[in-house]
Each structure stands twice: as structure tokens, then as C-alpha cells.
Design a protein around this motif. Structure first.
Motif, PDB file in Angstrom:
ATOM      1  N   ILE A 254      -4.720   0.209  11.459  1.00 50.08           N
ATOM      2  CA  ILE A 254      -5.795   0.087  10.477  1.00 50.08           C
ATOM      3  C   ILE A 254      -5.184   0.028   9.080  1.00 50.08           C
ATOM      4  CG2 ILE A 254      -7.925   1.103   9.577  1.00 50.08           C
ATOM      5  CD1 ILE A 254      -8.054   2.768  12.175  1.00 50.08           C
ATOM      6  N   PHE A 255      -5.614  -0.961   8.290  1.00 53.66           N
ATOM      7  CA  PHE A 255      -5.217  -1.069   6.884  1.00 53.66           C
ATOM      8  C   PHE A 255      -6.474  -1.045   6.026  1.00 53.66           C
ATOM      9  CE2 PHE A 255      -4.805  -3.657   3.061  1.00 53.66           C
ATOM     10  CZ  PHE A 255      -3.728  -3.038   2.428  1.00 53.66           C
ATOM     11  N   GLN A 256      -6.457  -0.242   4.940  1.00 51.97           N
ATOM     12  CA  GLN A 256      -7.606  -0.133   4.046  1.00 51.97           C
ATOM     13  C   GLN A 256      -7.152  -0.099   2.588  1.00 51.97           C
ATOM     14  OE1 GLN A 256     -10.615   2.956   5.653  1.00 51.97           O
ATOM     15  NE2 GLN A 256      -8.671   3.588   6.547  1.00 51.97           N
ATOM     16  N   ASN A 257      -7.921  -0.732   1.733  1.00 45.72           N
ATOM     17  CA  ASN A 257      -7.698  -0.617   0.291  1.00 45.72           C
ATOM     18  C   ASN A 257      -9.038  -0.484  -0.408  1.00 45.72           C
ATOM     19  OD1 ASN A 257      -5.434  -0.982  -1.934  1.00 45.72           O
ATOM     20  ND2 ASN A 257      -7.272  -2.044  -2.665  1.00 45.72           N
ATOM     21  N   SER A 258      -9.137   0.546  -1.246  1.00 48.55           N
ATOM     22  CA  SER A 258     -10.376   0.833  -1.962  1.00 48.55           C
ATOM     23  C   SER A 258     -10.093   0.906  -3.457  1.00 48.55           C
ATOM     24  CB  SER A 258     -10.977   2.149  -1.468  1.00 48.55           C
ATOM     25  OG  SER A 258     -12.075   2.524  -2.272  1.00 48.55           O
ATOM     26  N   LEU A 259     -10.921   0.234  -4.249  1.00 48.44           N
ATOM     27  CA  LEU A 259     -10.787   0.224  -5.704  1.00 48.44           C
ATOM     28  C   LEU A 259     -12.128   0.532  -6.342  1.00 48.44           C
ATOM     29  CD1 LEU A 259      -9.356  -0.506  -8.429  1.00 48.44           C
ATOM     30  CD2 LEU A 259     -10.100  -2.864  -8.028  1.00 48.44           C
ATOM     31  N   SER A 260     -12.111   1.434  -7.326  1.00 41.77           N
ATOM     32  CA  SER A 260     -13.311   1.708  -8.116  1.00 41.77           C
ATOM     33  C   SER A 260     -12.892   1.970  -9.553  1.00 41.77           C
ATOM     34  CB  SER A 260     -14.060   2.927  -7.566  1.00 41.77           C
ATOM     35  OG  SER A 260     -15.187   3.224  -8.382  1.00 41.77           O
TER      36      SER A 260
END
Length: 908
Positions: free
Chosen positions: A442-448
Motif C-alpha cells: 500500500i502506498f499513500q500520500n496526503s497533502l493539506s
């Protein structure tokens, strides 16, 4: 609309029912200078009972709110070097200013006595020293004794029954939700106090604009720069046992780090400390506990309802490292990196299950199903994460990149003894081996990011995820899956192999702008959510090395794709005592299911409003009332539909499709509402909460089970059905300083009604009640006690079959520590569990004994512990399933009597 009107009226009547009086003003000294930190209390006349209190600020201003039916009350003011004031005032909202007279006193000797619990604004501070016992060593040990706070085995913390949203050490969030390692390994001697920040909004730019319903916890260390940590090394026998825990920590002003290595084979699942226990809030981006997609499962032995150390046969190695640094001159920017690796082997053997089945068309005379099972679980998992954050009053930025990988293997050995079926009079005996291989990545990237522009706040959020899962399950012999004649195709093979693989790509993007007007914040938002999925499965059989497919009916190649644009308006109101958060999202669902093998497809488009409401009101200084409601729709998700048959377990064939009627897409509607009343009074160390919740789930499809409950198939049936759940609960806790005792009592009641389809439509109702008692006592210098007890009752009705069954049970855990001499500790531990159903009951008791010597100068403990003194090797319990009308008795292997010698120490 009736649903929300009822909730709004309930909340308004609750607020009106607590008519409030507010007294405010300014306190000065004889020279006209403001008097800060003066305490202002409102008390009933003639009684020493405090109804409300306040502390004056740096300008000498105070404000206190209370409720009372009396026409007059007493107002008291106390301040250092000032004469106290006592004045009778009318019970009306008013402004009163006071000028205090000087009362300086020469002090010959000063003795400082710290208050146990203090409150300032939304922050409650606990003096850790006041709650600890001689046997406590870590932060988690002491937190368990504080009123209003609960600590679970993995280190997760609950405040007033709700999970905290942040865990800070000296104001910094090093662990980013995975704080179990720090909580379980931070020495208590390094901690000065613990602060609970109610209504904690972790994003600074949103403070005073967007309310939060969760609390945060901040651990304040005695030193601003601290090198500390905890370690254990232990060995044991019968069989050979070992335990290693090494957790050094460093907490500085610019840098923090924690390195953790834990390994054992004595029944402690230390790998759970790496789990995410808190998630902040949505403004920080999207982040959660990653988990593989599980399509297949082997049969697994049951686990008992006892502390894990009693039954877990493990061999685990867990390593993790967390680093926080401030890379720039600005303290607002932080860089966090973490990595972890788990290698774990778990064994479950000699587990026996006896299931009593009533007479049916398949088993005319009823019968007993007996299963003896053994499992081995092998886990290899790794995780890496990089987080870059700026959290300031003038802007917010957070980017989180996460990678998870797991390589798991499971095997099972099952021996089944089944009653005769059909017209046969011969019982069936089946033996089988099962193997499951399931790698996942699983690969995830979150930006806020939130940027201010004049009076507006712009927010941009982006989340991207890719996940790939593969599973392969082997069953030997193949005839094992045809125990009751439901799967004759299996008889032509020696071995069956079920393969399943899936890929998921998710992308969520949104942009919003916030407008503030006085105490109101309005946030319109637009976004696009994309989700693309593929599932492939194939069942094959083998009589040697080559595998042969069982045909297209046992094969899947499906797609489930979702496109969801949405618009949303967020309305937030925040004042000193009242918070309101209303979200009005209008979602556009476009969902497509496609079967590439059969050229079939289904498509649905929906436009729905899915509102949610949250509101809270503080009154009378110590009370808070909450109300919340939401409504959302579920139009299915990946894996809900597939037309080919899949052997999801060796005893169950799943085909999530129906040929009995035209197939339709799922349409579920969930409605939830609830409220809770809280009371937190640090002046008399009293905390309590009362809760109510109600939910309704309306569905247009139902899962249809066919078979005897052991060899069964599952399909879908178009049939409208509604399930309902209603819960009520209350908890009260108080600390008694005079007796050095923290005690709490809780009670909950839950009623549920739902439908299932097992050979026919069935309605069943369940009522469950639970009562819990917990206390700890350190009154005597030679003794400390920790005790918890839980009682439960359940009435389970199958309205369609006109049957009813009552079950009950209780369990308790006692830990008693005796200190006969300085630095010597004797511990006694008693766990007991009882279950009862249909006039059968099973009782399980376990006892431990320990002796510990403390080398006080070096802060080293030497402990020898005898576990399971009675050498109980089997745990027994009885349960009842109202859906399948089955009574089950489990007999589960327990760890034998064993002895451990352990050396425990602090790193500094």
C-alpha cells in the motif's frame, strides 16, 4: 426532516431546561491594580457546596456561570496577600466589581502542597505524583488511576469514554497517533503532570474558528531536555521463555526521538504498539490504519475472553523508530520520520468447538458438530512514513507519505465430526489442511494546506493511494469442502486452490475557502473523489502438479469504479460556552459495476444531501451537553458484487449476485443521532457522563445464506429490510483523596433489531446489558489494589422461529501489591471469567504470584513471577447465535504454568 426536527427540539429543550445565571466583573487591589489568579466561587447559602468557579485573568476580569433554583447565593473571592471576600448576591445575571484589601503576612516557613487536579479554561491538569502507587513504573500505569481517563492494553487513551485526538510530549506530536510505545514505556518519574485539553483543535489557524469535540493529551516532563526510556530483559522456563524490551527516548526543544525494540515468546503482542490510535482531524489530511484487503480466510481457532498473556503462543520481534526535528529557524516547521518492522509467529492448537444444532430440513433430528482445530500465523510487515508539517497561527501545511508492506502466511489443520445429513444415519468425519498466502502493498500520500488571505482561509487537500493485494488458499484434501454434499465438483480433485487478487487506486481532491464573521465561520468546499478497482479470482483443482480450472462459474474478473464530485457548505459557530458545527455536503455518485467475463454491467447515479450536525454547550462551569446527528448513503463498495463463485472459506461459497430477480445496485441509508451529558469537576474530583444513541439502517438487499450453517453458500436477494439500534449508557467516577481511592461505575443498555436470510427470512432482536466496576486504592503504605469487574446479560430472540435464549457472564481482574519491607514487593493477580447459557455455565480462574526487589539507588527492579499457578490448561465458554439458532461450547488451550525472571530498568 422529522429526524432533524426531533433532534433540534431535544437539544433546545435540554438547553432551556438549564436556565443560567452569569456574574462577571473586575477585581482590583486597594491601589486600583488588577488582581490576577483570584478564585471566584459560587456556593449555596449555608452550605459548603461549590456550584461554579472561575479564575481572574491578567486584567483582573472574571466571569462565572451557574444554575440554581435559590433566589440568593454566596459569592466568595480569595487571592494571595488579599483579604477574602464573602458576599450574598441575588440569583440574577449582573456585573460586580470588587476592590480587595491588602492582607500581607510574614511567612516563616513555606510548605507547598500541589492540588491533585486543576482546571484553567479548557485544560485540566493532573498531578501524576498524587495518583501513583509504589508498583507503578510507566505513564500508562498511572493514567489508569486518574478519574475520567481509561487506558487500553495497546496504550490507547480514552477521556470521558472517547478516544483522544492528539498525544503530545512537551507540546510536540512526535508519534503522530501511534503513541502506544511512549505511553507504555515512558517512566513515570520523568513526568511532572498530564494535561487534558478539552475541545482540542490541533490546527492552530482554525482555533477559535472551527470547534472540535475531542480532547488532546499533553505530557509535561520535569525537564525541557530529557533523555529517558525503559528496558526489560527476562528469561523463563516450561517451556524456555524470553522477553526483551528496549525503548530509549529523547525529548528536546527542537528534536525528539524514540527507538523501540521489543521481542518475546511469553504471550505479549507488543507489535500492536505500532497501530495508529488517534487521527487528529480532517483538516490535517487523510490518514488511517492501513490493512490488506482480505478476500479469503482459512478456518481459525477461537480465542478466549481472558487477558492475552494467558493464551497467546507467540514468537514476536517488533522494531520501530520515530524522529522529529525542526529543520528551519522557524519552530513552526517540523519534519517527522518513522519506520517499523514486525516478524511474528503465533500458534493456536488444541482448540475444540462443539456446536449444538436444532432439528432442520437438512439435519432432521438435529445434532452436534465438533471441530478440533490448530493454526499457525506468520506475519512479516513493514512501514515507512515521512511527514512534513507547518502548524502556525498564520498558516498550515502537512504532507504525509506512507508505505506499508505485509507478507503473511496462515495454515490450519481441522478435524470435523459432523452429524448425519439427509437420509443417512452415519456421522461424517472430515480432516483437512488449509494454507493461505497473502502478500500486500500500500502506498499513500496526503497533502493539506491552509493559507490566510485577509479575512479568508483557503484550504487545498489531496490524497492519493494505490493498493495491491494477492491471496492464494490451498485446501487438502479437496473433498473436505464437500462435507455436506454442497460442492460435488470438489470430489474429482486431490487439492483445491482458490486465487484472488485485487488492485485499488484512490484519488481525493478538494478546495475550500473560509469566511469569518464575528464568531461564525462559513466554509464552502468543492471536491472530486475517484476510486477504481479490479478483482480477479479463479478456483482450480489438482491431482498432481498441474491445476485445472473448474469453469467460468468459479472465476471472476470484475471492476468497481466510482466518480464522486461534491459540493459542501460548512457552518461553524464558536463562543466561550457554545459550539456548533453543521456540514451540508451535496454528493453526486456515479458508480459502475462491470463483469468482464460475462459482459454484464450495472450502473447507478445518485444526487443526495448527506448532512451532519454537532453542537455542544458548557454551562454551570462543570457541565457540558452534546448533540450530534448525521445521515449518509451507501451505494455499495468494492467487493460488494461479483457473479462468479468464490471459495471465500473452506466451508463457504460466496457469490455476491442474485439470479432470482433482476439484480440491482445496493441502496442503504444510515441515520444516526445521539446526545451526551458530561460533568467534570476538578474541585471535588468528580466526573460522570450519560449517553444516548439511536441509528437506523434501511437496505434494499439482504445476504442470503443457504446450507446448514457449516457448509453454506452466500448470495444476494432483493428484499427491503431495516435494522435499528438504540443504546443508553452512564458512567460515574470519583477520586477520594482522603482514602487515596479512584472508583468508577458504568452501565450500558443496547437494543437492536435486524433481519437475516438463512434458508428463510428471519427477524431477531437482541438486548444486551453491561455493568462495570473499577477502583484502585493506595491508602495503606504496605498495600495497593487495582480491581475491575464486568457483568453482562443478553436476551436473544428469533421472532421468526419463536425462540428465545438468555445468556450471562461476568469477569473480574484483581492486582494486589504488598510492600512488607522497603524496596520489596509481593504481587498477587487473579483473573476469573464466567459464561452461562441454557442452564450450562463455565467458570475459568487464573492466578499469578510475583516477587520484586528494587535497587533504589540504580532504579533497577528484579522480578520473579509465577504465572498460572493452578496450571489451568483449558478455557471453556458457551455462546448462542440467534441467527443460526446454534449453541456453541468452546474449549481453548491456555498457556501452561510457567516462571519468568525479569530485570527492569530506566535508561536514565
Amino acid at each position: 426532516m422529522k429526524f432533524y426536527a426531533s433532534l433540534l427540539l431535544t437539544f433546545l429543550f435540554s438547553v432551556i431546561g438549564f436556565a443560567q445565571t452569569t456574574v462577571s466583573g473586575r477585581i482590583t487591589d486597594s491601589d486600583g491594580q488588577p488582581v490576577p489568579s483570584a478564585s471566584v466561587t459560587i456556593e449555596e447559602q449555608g452550605k459548603d457546596a461549590i456550584m461554579a468557579f472561575s479564575i481572574s485573568n491578567s486584567k483582573g476580569e472574571y466571569k462565572v456561570t451557574f444554575t440554581s433554583p435559590e433566589p440568593n447565593v454566596d459569592l466568595k473571592i480569595k487571592a494571595f496577600n488579599q483579604k477574602p471576600v464573602l458576599k450574598s448576591i441575588k440569583n440574577t445575571t449582573q456585573n460586580l466589581n470588587f476592590s480587595l484589601e491588602s492582607d500581607a503576612t510574614e511567612i516563616k516557613e513555606v510548605k507547598l502542597k500541589t492540588k491533585l487536579i486543576t482546571k484553567k479554561g479548557d485544560t485540566i491538569s493532573y498531578d501524576l505524583k498524587a495518583f501513583e502507587s509504589k508498583a507503578d513504573r510507566t505513564l500508562a500505569d498511572v493514567l489508569k488511576k486518574i478519574p475520567g481517563i481509561e487506558v487500553n492494553g495497546d496504550g490507547s487513551v480514552l477521556y470521558q469514554g472517547e478516544p483522544i485526538n492528539k498525544f503530545y510530549v512537551n507540546g510536540k506530536d512526535l508519534m503522530e497517533g501511534g503513541y502506544g510505545t511512549v505511553n507504555n514505556s515512558l517512566p513515570k518519574d520523568a513526568v511532572q503532570k498530564v494535561e487534558v485539553m478539552e475541545n482540542h483543535q490541533p490546527v492552530k489557524i482554525l482555533q477559535d474558528k472551527v470547534p472540535s469535540e475531542n480532547a488532546g493529551l499533553n505530557v509535561v516532563l520535569k525537564k525541557s531536555v530529557t533523555m529517558t526510556g525503559r528496558g526489560e530483559v527476562g528469561v523463563g522456563m516450561d517451556p524456555l521463555l524470553w522477553n526483551v524490551k528496549l525503548t530509549p527516548m529523547f525529548f528536546g526543544q527542537k528534536n525528539q526521538w524514540v527507538v523501540n525494540y521489543k521481542a518475546n515468546n511469553n504471550g505479549e503482542s507488543v507489535e500492536n504498539e505500532g497501530n495508529l490510535l488517534s487521527f487528529g482531524n480532517r483538516w490535517e489530511g487523510r490518514r488511517g490504519q492501513a490493512s490488506p484487503k482480505s478476500w479469503l480466510r482459512v478456518e481459525t481457532a477461537n480465542v478466549p475472553d481472558v487477558p492475552e498473556k494467558r493464551y497467546l503462543m507467540n514468537n514476536v520481534h517488533f522494531f520501530s523508530a520515530n524522529v522529529l526535528t525542526t529543520p528551519f529557524k522557524s519552530k513552526d516547521w517540523e519534519l517527522k520520520a518513522s519506520a517499523s518492522y514486525t516478524n511474528n509467529a503465533i500458534e493456536r492448537t488444541d482448540s475444540k468447538t462443539e456446536i449444538y444444532e436444532p432439528a432442520s430440513s437438512i439435519v432432521p433430528s438435529g445434532g452436534t458438530y465438533v471441530s478440533e482445530s490448530a493454526n499457525h500465523f506468520y506475519t512479516n510487515a513493514s512501514k515507512g512514513e515521512l511527514i512534513f508539517t507547518k502548524n502556525a497561527k498564520k498558516g498550515f501545511f502537512k504532507n504525509t507519505t506512507t508505505w506499508n508492506g505485509s507478507w503473511n502466511d496462515t495454515n490450519a489443520t481441522i478435524n470435523n465430526f459432523l452429524p448425519p445429513v439427509g437420509g443417512s444415519s452415519t456421522p461424517i468425519n472430515k480432516f483437512g489442511n488449509q494454507f493461505l498466502d497473502s502478500p500486500s502493498g500500500i502506498f499513500q500520500n496526503s497533502l493539506s494546506t491552509i493559507l490566510p488571505w485577509k479575512e479568508k482561509l483557503f484550504n487545498v487537500m489531496s490524497y492519493v493511494s494505490y493498493q495491491k493485494d494477492r491471496q492464494a488458499m490451498d485446501i487438502l484434501p479437496a473433498s473436505y469442502v464437500n462435507a455436506n454434499g454442497n460442492f460435488p465438483e470438489a470430489n474429482q480433485f486431490e487439492k483445491l486452490r482458490q486465487n484472488a487478487s485485487s488492485e485499488t487506486f484512490t484519488a481525493n481532491h478538494s478546495a475550500s475557502v473560509g469566511f469569518s464573521y464575528k464568531k461564525w465561520t462559513f466554509t464552502p468546499e468543492m471536491g472530486l473523489n475517484l476510486n477504481f478497482n479490479n478483482l480477479e479470482s479463479l478456483l482450480t483443482g489438482s491431482n498432481g502438479m498441474n491445476y485445472i480450472g473448474l469453469g467460468q462459474s468459479f472465476q471472476n474478473d470484475t471492476e468497481w469504479n466510482e466518480i464522486q464530485p461534491y459540493t459542501q457548505l460548512g457552518v461553524n459557530f464558536k463562543s466561550n460556552s457554545f459550539n456548533l458545527s453543521l456540514n451540508l455536503p451535496f454528493n453526486f455518485y456515479d458508480i459502475t459495476y462491470r463483469d468482464n467475463l460475462r459482459n454484464n454491467s450495472l450502473h447507478t447515479t445518485k444526487s443526495v444531501l448527506e448532512p451532519s450536525l454537532f453542537a455542544s454547550l458548557d454551562f454551570a462551569s462543570f457541565f457540558k451537553i452534546w448533540a450530534f446527528a448525521s445521515q449518509n448513503n451507501d451505494f455499495g463498495n468494492f467487493g460488494f458484487l461479483y457473479e462468479g463463485k468464490m471459495l471465500t472459506s473452506p466451508l463457504g461459497i460466496t457469490q455476491r449476485y442474485s439470479y432470482e430477480s433482476p439484480m440491482i445496485m445496493p441502496e442503504y441509508r444510515n441515520s444516526n443521532l445521539g446526545s451526551r451529558l458530561e460533568y467534570r469537576n476538578p474541585l471535588n474530583n468528580l466526573f460522570f457522563n450519560v449517553r444516548y444513541g439511536y441509528s437506523v439502517n434501511k437496505r434494499n438487499l439482504i445476504e442470503k445464506f443457504s446450507g446448514d450453517g457449516f457448509n453454506s453458500s452466500l448470495t444476494l436477494l432483493a428484499l427491503e429490510n431495516t435494522s435499528e439500534t438504540q443504546t443508553e449508557s452512564a458512567e460515574i467516577g470519583k477520586y477520594f483523596p482522603k482514602f487515596k481511592t479512584n472508583a468508577s461505575v458504568s452501565f450500558s443498555n443496547a437494543d437492536s433489531k435486524s433481519f437475516s436470510f438463512f434458508n428463510q427470512l428471519q427477524e431477531y432482536k437482541i438486548n444486551r446489558q453491561n455493568m462495570g466496576v473499577k477502583f484502585n486504592n493506595t491508602y495503606f503504605s504496605w498495600l495497593s489494589l487495582d480491581y475491575t469487574a464486568t457483568l453482562n446479560w443478553a436476551t436473544q430472540k428469533n421472532a421468526s422461529q419463536n425462540t428465545e435464549n438468555k445468556t450471562s457472564g461476568w469477569n473480574h481482574n484483581l492486582a494486589a501489591y504488598i510492600y512488607p519491607l522497603e524496596n520489596h514487593t509481593i504481587g498477587f493477580f487473579w483473573d476469573e471469567i464466567n459464561t452461562k447459557s441454557r442452564n450450562q455455565s463455565f467458570n475459568n480462574a487464573f492466578y499469578d504470584l510475583s516477587y520484586q526487589y528494587t535497587w533504589a539507588k540504580k532504579k533497577i527492579d528484579f522480578e520473579i513471577k509465577w504465572l498460572n499457578i493452578a496450571n489451568t490448561n483449558v478455557f471453556e465458554r458457551i455462546t448462542y447465535d440467534p441467527q443460526f439458532l446454534l449453541t456453541t461450547v468452546n474449549s481453548i488451550r491456555i498457556r501452561p504454568s510457567q516462571v519468568m525472571f525479569t530485570v527492569k530498568f530506566n535508561f536514565k
